[in-house]
Design a protein around this motif. Structure first.
Motif, mmCIF file in Angstrom:
data_model
loop_
_atom_site.group_PDB
_atom_site.id
_atom_site.type_symbol
_atom_site.label_atom_id
_atom_site.label_comp_id
_atom_site.label_asym_id
_atom_site.label_seq_id
_atom_site.Cartn_x
_atom_site.Cartn_y
_atom_site.Cartn_z
ATOM 1 N N GLN A 484 49.536 44.135 48.839
ATOM 2 C CA GLN A 484 50.559 44.803 49.645
ATOM 3 C C GLN A 484 50.383 46.313 49.679
ATOM 4 O O GLN A 484 50.686 46.966 50.682
ATOM 5 C CB GLN A 484 51.945 44.453 49.095
ATOM 6 C CG GLN A 484 52.291 42.979 49.167
ATOM 7 C CD GLN A 484 53.510 42.624 48.328
ATOM 8 O OE1 GLN A 484 54.085 43.484 47.637
ATOM 9 N NE2 GLN A 484 53.917 41.358 48.369
ATOM 10 N N LEU A 485 49.863 46.888 48.589
ATOM 11 C CA LEU A 485 49.735 48.343 48.495
ATOM 12 C C LEU A 485 48.587 48.897 49.331
ATOM 13 O O LEU A 485 48.607 50.063 49.724
ATOM 14 C CB LEU A 485 49.542 48.744 47.028
ATOM 15 C CG LEU A 485 50.780 48.604 46.139
ATOM 16 C CD1 LEU A 485 50.397 48.730 44.674
ATOM 17 C CD2 LEU A 485 51.821 49.667 46.513
ATOM 18 N N ASN A 486 47.560 48.092 49.599
ATOM 19 C CA ASN A 486 46.400 48.558 50.376
ATOM 20 C C ASN A 486 45.802 49.842 49.814
ATOM 21 O O ASN A 486 45.475 50.778 50.541
ATOM 22 C CB ASN A 486 46.768 48.766 51.844
ATOM 23 C CG ASN A 486 46.918 47.459 52.600
ATOM 24 O OD1 ASN A 486 48.004 47.108 53.038
ATOM 25 N ND2 ASN A 486 45.830 46.722 52.735
ATOM 26 N N TRP A 487 45.645 49.896 48.488
ATOM 27 C CA TRP A 487 44.951 51.016 47.865
ATOM 28 C C TRP A 487 43.445 50.902 48.070
ATOM 29 O O TRP A 487 42.721 51.868 47.880
ATOM 30 C CB TRP A 487 45.250 51.050 46.368
ATOM 31 C CG TRP A 487 46.603 51.578 46.030
ATOM 32 C CD1 TRP A 487 47.412 52.348 46.819
ATOM 33 C CD2 TRP A 487 47.306 51.397 44.796
ATOM 34 N NE1 TRP A 487 48.573 52.651 46.159
ATOM 35 C CE2 TRP A 487 48.537 52.083 44.906
ATOM 36 C CE3 TRP A 487 47.019 50.725 43.616
ATOM 37 C CZ2 TRP A 487 49.474 52.128 43.882
ATOM 38 C CZ3 TRP A 487 47.959 50.756 42.584
ATOM 39 C CH2 TRP A 487 49.165 51.451 42.711
ATOM 40 N N PHE A 488 42.990 49.718 48.418
ATOM 41 C CA PHE A 488 41.557 49.494 48.575
ATOM 42 C C PHE A 488 41.331 48.297 49.496
ATOM 43 O O PHE A 488 42.251 47.516 49.772
ATOM 44 C CB PHE A 488 40.889 49.241 47.222
ATOM 45 C CG PHE A 488 41.610 48.239 46.359
ATOM 46 C CD1 PHE A 488 41.493 46.877 46.570
ATOM 47 C CD2 PHE A 488 42.433 48.666 45.325
ATOM 48 C CE1 PHE A 488 42.163 45.960 45.785
ATOM 49 C CE2 PHE A 488 43.115 47.750 44.526
ATOM 50 C CZ PHE A 488 42.978 46.395 44.759
ATOM 51 N N ILE A 489 40.091 48.171 49.969
ATOM 52 C CA ILE A 489 39.667 47.013 50.740
ATOM 53 C C ILE A 489 38.716 46.212 49.872
ATOM 54 O O ILE A 489 37.668 46.716 49.444
ATOM 55 C CB ILE A 489 38.950 47.410 52.037
ATOM 56 C CG1 ILE A 489 39.823 48.352 52.876
ATOM 57 C CG2 ILE A 489 38.586 46.167 52.857
ATOM 58 C CD1 ILE A 489 39.099 48.919 54.086
ATOM 59 N N MET A 490 39.059 44.978 49.591
ATOM 60 C CA MET A 490 38.189 44.113 48.799
ATOM 61 C C MET A 490 37.038 43.619 49.680
ATOM 62 O O MET A 490 37.276 42.960 50.695
ATOM 63 C CB MET A 490 38.985 42.933 48.234
ATOM 64 C CG MET A 490 40.021 43.332 47.207
ATOM 65 S SD MET A 490 40.918 41.908 46.498
ATOM 66 C CE MET A 490 42.093 41.582 47.809
ATOM 67 N N LEU A 491 35.798 43.942 49.279
ATOM 68 C CA LEU A 491 34.639 43.564 50.080
ATOM 69 C C LEU A 491 34.037 42.248 49.610
ATOM 70 O O LEU A 491 33.916 41.297 50.375
ATOM 71 C CB LEU A 491 33.581 44.668 50.020
ATOM 72 C CG LEU A 491 34.023 46.066 50.467
ATOM 73 C CD1 LEU A 491 32.872 47.049 50.354
ATOM 74 C CD2 LEU A 491 34.582 46.031 51.883
ATOM 75 N N TYR A 492 33.637 42.198 48.337
ATOM 76 C CA TYR A 492 33.034 40.993 47.771
ATOM 77 C C TYR A 492 33.235 41.025 46.265
ATOM 78 O O TYR A 492 33.712 42.019 45.714
ATOM 79 C CB TYR A 492 31.548 40.879 48.135
ATOM 80 C CG TYR A 492 30.707 42.079 47.736
ATOM 81 C CD1 TYR A 492 30.144 42.170 46.469
ATOM 82 C CD2 TYR A 492 30.469 43.126 48.628
ATOM 83 C CE1 TYR A 492 29.380 43.258 46.091
ATOM 84 C CE2 TYR A 492 29.704 44.220 48.257
ATOM 85 C CZ TYR A 492 29.166 44.284 46.996
ATOM 86 O OH TYR A 492 28.410 45.376 46.627
ATOM 87 N N ARG A 493 32.889 39.940 45.598
ATOM 88 C CA ARG A 493 33.072 39.863 44.150
ATOM 89 C C ARG A 493 32.283 40.975 43.449
ATOM 90 O O ARG A 493 31.132 41.225 43.780
ATOM 91 C CB ARG A 493 32.595 38.520 43.614
ATOM 92 C CG ARG A 493 33.489 37.369 43.992
ATOM 93 C CD ARG A 493 34.735 37.324 43.134
ATOM 94 N NE ARG A 493 35.724 36.401 43.712
ATOM 95 C CZ ARG A 493 37.003 36.671 43.834
ATOM 96 N NH1 ARG A 493 37.472 37.835 43.421
ATOM 97 N NH2 ARG A 493 37.833 35.785 44.347
ATOM 98 N N PRO A 494 32.894 41.619 42.443
ATOM 99 C CA PRO A 494 32.171 42.679 41.734
ATOM 100 C C PRO A 494 31.135 42.103 40.791
ATOM 101 O O PRO A 494 31.175 40.933 40.414
ATOM 102 C CB PRO A 494 33.278 43.382 40.943
ATOM 103 C CG PRO A 494 34.256 42.285 40.656
ATOM 104 C CD PRO A 494 34.229 41.395 41.880
#
Length: 523
Positions: A484-494
């Motif tokens: 909900q916060l959208n502090w980041f965009i998750m791209l793929y597993r780290p």
């Protein structure tokens, strides 16, 4: 009360996944000399500073010190190493560590409860060491030696995840609480400890034999190691590689046997297509684009959400990572102890909705004026990813995205100094302590100074919890709040892929994505 985490009675190694989805076999011969390439040569082998957990310098710290214990995040268990167990009382305010009998440092002195206390007292009494462990042990009310092999920790409040906190310390460079050096050597060498082979004494599978700053270091088999017959290799030479291309070429040509890299690039695709395998432990969290929510225009949640919605993950991963990664499907892996299939939709970050993204930008511009301008400092290896994002985000009217080419060092410095508007980073927060460190207000790994009272309140409930079901509920709630916060965009597993030459076998990973050098064998 059921405990969330109890140490198993017998030693074990957590096995990680390979790029091809399988483990290398255990066959192979003992002996031999291998070359390892890494992205970072540790400036010191001081136990208070060197990481022994994680895929960058973690294998080197582990090679010299092993760990008191390790954490298998997916299973929710502690893996005993130098310690046989770590268990709480009913209130989870007093924890008892019992050490493995008969363990000695490479100088022949015993690794006992007094040695553990000495190492922790040294960190607590010497803040100039800058140890990632200091914030953990400063919180202890008492550390008491109850016998030669028994240590008791008293906390000011219940802490259900103390083992994870000790293991990870809330830091990228972690394991500093579970590194134990010889007190005799620490006393003898003082400030010079860890700067040379002669001043470095641990109880790990290898002994530091050569250290040439800026060039290489050499590790040799520790004949006193408690976990015989490991290590299987006689010797390891460790060199720093300038970039991923160099590492890939070296492993493919036979110039190196193992290489740890920090990103997926077209070179990894080339490596895989040539028939080589990379090894990776899937983790909770994400490789991600992070937003500086303290700097305009990204301090406005509408802008952060709009850029997230304007991102096409399928297009991004196809153009930049070919067959090596898949787009993120949420913070928690399906194998995670905390995964909740019923909440999967809420934990998946919405992307690729240009209409809603444009509506949010229009709302922002109508109120505050435009255009929305974002400048991205990008290291050369990150330029392809940011170029694709630039193309995607520019599909929105009144959005300008500029890419500033900088060195990798400058990009990292700006991230750590909270000076970058946008950056690439990885976070594998697997437990409440790591969540607090990465996303809690004032967390030591919270480089962009994110702060959300609602998230802080959720994590405050999760930290003391010892019941698995209730802790799972808090972790799922925290992961949902992050979406909900959208502090980041998750791209793929780290994760950091480990590249391995075809003449090595028995490749096994510790969680998280750390190759166990003591297990490697030549075919």
């Amino acid at each position: 009360m059921r405990r969330w985490i109890i140490v198993a009675a017998a030693a074990a190694i957590a096995l990680g996944g390979c790029g091809s989805g399988a483990q290398s076999g255990g066959a192979g011969r003992s002996g031999g000399h291998a070359t390892l390439l890494t992205t970072l040569q540790p400036p010191t082998f001081d136990p208070a500073s060197i990481a022994s957990v994680g895929a960058v310098e973690g294998p080197l710290g582990y090679a010299v010190y092993d760990n008191l214990f390790r954490v298998d995040y997916a299973a929710g268990t502690v893996i005993p190493r130098l310690a046989e167990s770590i268990t709480p009382d009913e209130a989870a305010t007093v924890w008892t560590i019992k050490l493995r009998p008969g363990v000695t440092f490479s100088d022949g002195t015993p690794l006992d409860a007094g040695a553990v206390k000495f190492n922790w007292d040294r960190i607590k009494d010497n803040p100039q060491l800058g140890s990632g462990c200091s914030t953990t042990i400063e919180d202890f009310k008492a550390i008491d030696v109850k016998g030669p092999l028994e240590l008791r920790i008293t906390l000011p409040e219940p802490r259900g995840s103390l083992p994870q906190q000790l293991f990870g310390s809330g830091q990228v460079r972690s394991g500093t609480c579970t590194n134990i050096a010889s007190p005799a050597a620490l006393k003898k060498h003082g400030k010079s400890y860890g700067t040379s082979p002669q001043t470095t004494v641990g109880a790990g599978p290898f002994v530091l034999k050569e250290l040439v700053p800026g060039s290489h270091l050499t590790l040799e088999r520790n004949p006193r190691y408690w976990d015989a017959p490991r290590p299987y290799l006689d010797k390891l030479t460790v060199r720093q590689a300038p970039d991923i291309t160099t590492s890939v070429n070296a492993v493919m040509s036979g110039a190196a046997h193992v290489a740890s890299v920090m990103a997926f690039t077209p070179d990894i695709t080339r490596y895989k297509q040539a028939g080589f395998r990379y090894h990776l432990q899937p983790m909770n969290g994400a490789a991600m684009v992070i937003f500086n929510a303290s700097r305009p225009p990204l301090d406005d949640p509408r802008v952060r959400r709009a850029l997230t919605l304007a991102t096409d993950l399928d297009d991004l991963t196809k153009k930049n990572f070919a067959e090596t990664v898949s787009p993120s499907d949420g913070w928690l892996t399906r194998s995670s102890l905390f995964y909740d299939a019923g909440r999967a939709a809420q934990l998946r970050q919405p992307t690729n909705d240009l209409a809603e993204a444009q509506r949010l930008i229009d709302s922002y511009v109508a109120e505050k004026g435009g255009p929305v301008t974002v400048t991205v400092p990008a290291a050369p290896t990150a330029i392809p990813t940011f170029t694709t994002l630039q193309q995607q985000w520019r599909r929105l009217k009144n959005v300008q995205v500029n890419i500033e080419t900088v060195t990798g060092q400058v990009a990292t410095q700006r991230l750590l100094a909270n000076q970058a508007q946008v950056a690439l980073n990885q976070s594998g927060a697997n437990d409440p302590e790591a969540m607090v460190a990465s996303f809690g207000t004032g967390g030591p790994q919270n480089y962009l100074k994110w702060s959300d009272p609602q998230l802080d309140a959720i994590l405050a409930k999760a930290r003391p919890e010892t019941d698995p079901a209730r802790q799972k509920a808090h972790m799922v709630q925290a992961a949902e709040r992050l979406v909900q916060l959208n502090w980041f965009i998750m791209l793929y597993r780290p994760g950091a892929p480990t590249l391995v030459a075809k003449d090595l076998t028995n490749v096994k990973l510790h969680d998280p994505s750390q190759v166990d050098l003591a297990q490697l064998r030549f075919r």
